[in-house]
Design a protein around this motif. Structure first.
Motif, mmCIF file in Angstrom:
data_model
loop_
_atom_site.group_PDB
_atom_site.id
_atom_site.type_symbol
_atom_site.label_atom_id
_atom_site.label_comp_id
_atom_site.label_asym_id
_atom_site.label_seq_id
_atom_site.Cartn_x
_atom_site.Cartn_y
_atom_site.Cartn_z
ATOM 1 N N THR A 1 0.913 -1.103 0.094
ATOM 2 C CA THR A 1 0.108 0.208 0.060
ATOM 3 C C THR A 1 1.009 1.353 -0.008
ATOM 4 O OG1 THR A 1 -1.681 -1.370 1.161
ATOM 5 C CG2 THR A 1 -1.910 1.197 1.095
ATOM 6 N N VAL A 2 1.915 1.253 0.688
ATOM 7 C CA VAL A 2 2.937 2.427 0.850
ATOM 8 C C VAL A 2 3.583 2.711 -0.403
ATOM 9 C CG1 VAL A 2 5.048 3.271 1.981
ATOM 10 C CG2 VAL A 2 3.071 2.306 3.606
ATOM 11 N N ALA A 3 3.875 1.482 -1.026
ATOM 12 C CA ALA A 3 4.651 1.509 -2.113
ATOM 13 C C ALA A 3 3.854 2.246 -3.531
ATOM 14 C CB ALA A 3 5.107 0.224 -2.531
ATOM 15 N N TYR A 4 2.615 1.692 -3.415
ATOM 16 C CA TYR A 4 1.394 2.081 -4.255
ATOM 17 C C TYR A 4 1.170 3.421 -4.227
ATOM 18 C CZ TYR A 4 -3.024 2.910 -6.708
ATOM 19 O OH TYR A 4 -3.968 3.283 -7.435
ATOM 20 N N LEU A 5 1.126 4.277 -2.902
ATOM 21 C CA LEU A 5 0.526 5.377 -2.733
ATOM 22 C C LEU A 5 1.993 6.445 -3.214
ATOM 23 C CD1 LEU A 5 -1.094 5.361 0.762
ATOM 24 C CD2 LEU A 5 -2.282 5.701 -1.550
ATOM 25 N N PHE A 6 3.205 5.749 -2.764
ATOM 26 C CA PHE A 6 4.352 6.591 -3.157
ATOM 27 C C PHE A 6 4.339 6.920 -4.618
ATOM 28 C CE2 PHE A 6 8.687 6.697 -4.568
ATOM 29 C CZ PHE A 6 9.244 7.959 -3.774
ATOM 30 N N HIS A 7 4.161 5.726 -5.268
ATOM 31 C CA HIS A 7 4.143 5.903 -6.838
ATOM 32 C C HIS A 7 3.183 6.556 -7.334
ATOM 33 C CE1 HIS A 7 3.584 4.145 -10.897
ATOM 34 N NE2 HIS A 7 4.753 4.094 -11.129
ATOM 35 N N SER A 8 1.904 6.484 -6.874
ATOM 36 C CA SER A 8 0.768 7.146 -7.596
ATOM 37 C C SER A 8 0.711 8.844 -6.988
ATOM 38 C CB SER A 8 -0.480 6.547 -7.073
ATOM 39 O OG SER A 8 -0.626 6.573 -5.641
ATOM 40 N N VAL A 9 1.131 8.958 -5.727
ATOM 41 C CA VAL A 9 1.200 10.248 -5.242
ATOM 42 C C VAL A 9 2.200 11.060 -5.673
ATOM 43 C CG1 VAL A 9 0.734 11.758 -3.340
ATOM 44 C CG2 VAL A 9 -0.420 9.615 -3.489
ATOM 45 N N PHE A 10 3.508 10.487 -5.595
ATOM 46 C CA PHE A 10 4.670 11.332 -5.663
ATOM 47 C C PHE A 10 5.559 11.022 -6.955
ATOM 48 C CE2 PHE A 10 4.012 11.544 -0.977
ATOM 49 C CZ PHE A 10 4.314 12.980 -0.728
ATOM 50 N N TYR A 11 5.877 9.689 -7.373
ATOM 51 C CA TYR A 11 6.643 9.363 -8.197
ATOM 52 C C TYR A 11 6.183 9.833 -9.666
ATOM 53 C CZ TYR A 11 9.639 6.516 -11.319
ATOM 54 O OH TYR A 11 10.639 6.306 -12.614
ATOM 55 N N THR A 12 4.759 9.540 -9.846
ATOM 56 C CA THR A 12 4.179 9.660 -11.236
ATOM 57 C C THR A 12 4.252 11.292 -11.310
ATOM 58 O OG1 THR A 12 2.789 7.743 -10.865
ATOM 59 C CG2 THR A 12 2.010 9.637 -12.719
#
Length: 344
Positions: free
Chosen positions: A15-26
């Motif tokens: 969940t943390v990895a998904y949120l980081f990818h969707s919110v910050f990385y992208t």
């Protein structure tokens, strides 16, 4: 129990990895590699921009220009394939004094200041960019010149584009000023444009140093409106106008008094101008000059003055906002109507 703990840890990690990818990385990749964005696709999110706001505020000093190789590049962001959004317009009208049912009223034009409301995301991207030479913390609106060449309703006819660009920086006695140009166009024809001047002050801002827009209210046509604005309005304005300043977040928790957004003051004056002088006073083509004297905190009681002066050769309208008790000036401006030939 061990298996359950492992399962929870795995789910939490994913969940943390998904949120980081969707919110910050992208958002980060999009922000760093694009200058033209499609409104129908992913835009840099507000959480990411808030993080950049804090980061850029820490690395850059107020009242000074940050100079490195990247800041010499042209800074411009464009948003294409935008479409008229009735929900967005309703939010703006409800917060700006036009009334929640304004968009549904018969024969009512889209408010003059509404296009600037659409630039909220682009302006946030500009001031949070590493190529922006000033600290985003404490930026103040000091002047604005708005030009309307076609009715704002033209934006309702189909897709349109928005562009925000840094024009120039100037060192002044109070700090550093920057001019931003905002343009809303359709089929490569400019409908609405504005040049907004922001100030990054060195120390405490002295509003006495700011020049006024020279206005004279006609005593015959002058109308005065007293407006009591509670603390809750400051919170709602911060929410509607999506200001990035952390001070607005603290105001929600009552840690400090909320301050009004400059666009709220401007649009509130335009709403009263329409009510007392008719919608013709803000019809295209025209030019509006505005001077923002000082930030305003809520709760407070205002006095808005509007007047119109029409002669055989020209038509102008003046407006101002001041403190009801002390008469301290917060905003002054003037609307100048143009002929069709001159506008073209």
């Amino acid at each position: 129990m061990d298996h359950f703990s492992t399962f929870i840890a795995v789910v939490s990690g994913v969940t943390v990895a998904y949120l980081f990818h969707s919110v910050f990385y992208t958002s980060h990749i999009s922000f760093k590699t694009h200058t033209v964005f499609d409104s129908r696709r992913h835009l840099p999110g507000y959480v990411y921009l808030m993080t950049r706001y804090v980061y850029e505020s820490l690395r850059k000093k107020r009242g000074q220009m940050w100079k490195n190789k990247s800041t010499n590049d042209e800074l411009v962001f464009t948003l294409i394939n935008c479409r008229f959004d009735a929900v967005s317009l309703r939010r703006f009208c409800s917060a700006s004094g036009y009334g929640w049912d304004y968009p549904d009223s018969v024969f009512r034009d889209v408010p003059l200041c509404y296009p600037e409301f659409l630039f909220t995301r682009l302006l946030s991207m500009i001031v949070c960019s590493e190529r922006f030479k000033l600290s985003p913390l404490g930026l103040l609106s000091v002047r604005e010149t708005l030009s309307l060449t076609e009715p704002v309703d033209e934006l309702k006819r189909g897709t349109f584009s928005l562009q925000a660009r840094v024009l120039e920086y100037r060192t002044v006695s109070a700090g550093v000023e920057v001019d931003l140009t905002l343009t809303a166009s359709r089929h490569k024809q400019t409908v609405w444009s504005s040049t907004l001047t922001l100030l990054s002050p060195k120390n405490k801002f002295r509003h006495e140093a700011q020049p006024d827009v020279e206005i004279t209210h006609d005593p015959v046509s002058e109308r005065c409106v007293s407006l009591a604005v509670p603390w809750s309005t400051g919170v709602s304005c911060a929410w509607v106008f999506c200001d990035l300043s952390p001070l607005h977040v603290f105001s929600w928790l009552r840690f400090t008094r909320p301050t009004t957004h400059p666009l709220w003051m401007f649009s509130r004056c335009m709403a009263e101008m329409e009510k007392h002088n008719g919608v013709e006073v803000v019809r295209a083509p025209l030019t509006v000059s505005v001077c923002y004297k000082q930030p305003v905190s809520f709760p407070r009681k205002f006095t808005i003055r509007v007047s119109k002066n029409t002669t055989e050769t020209s038509s102008t309208a003046s407006f101002s906002m001041e403190d009801h008790r002390t008469r301290a000036l917060y905003l002054s401006g003037q609307i100048k109507q143009q002929s069709k030939e001159k506008a073209e």
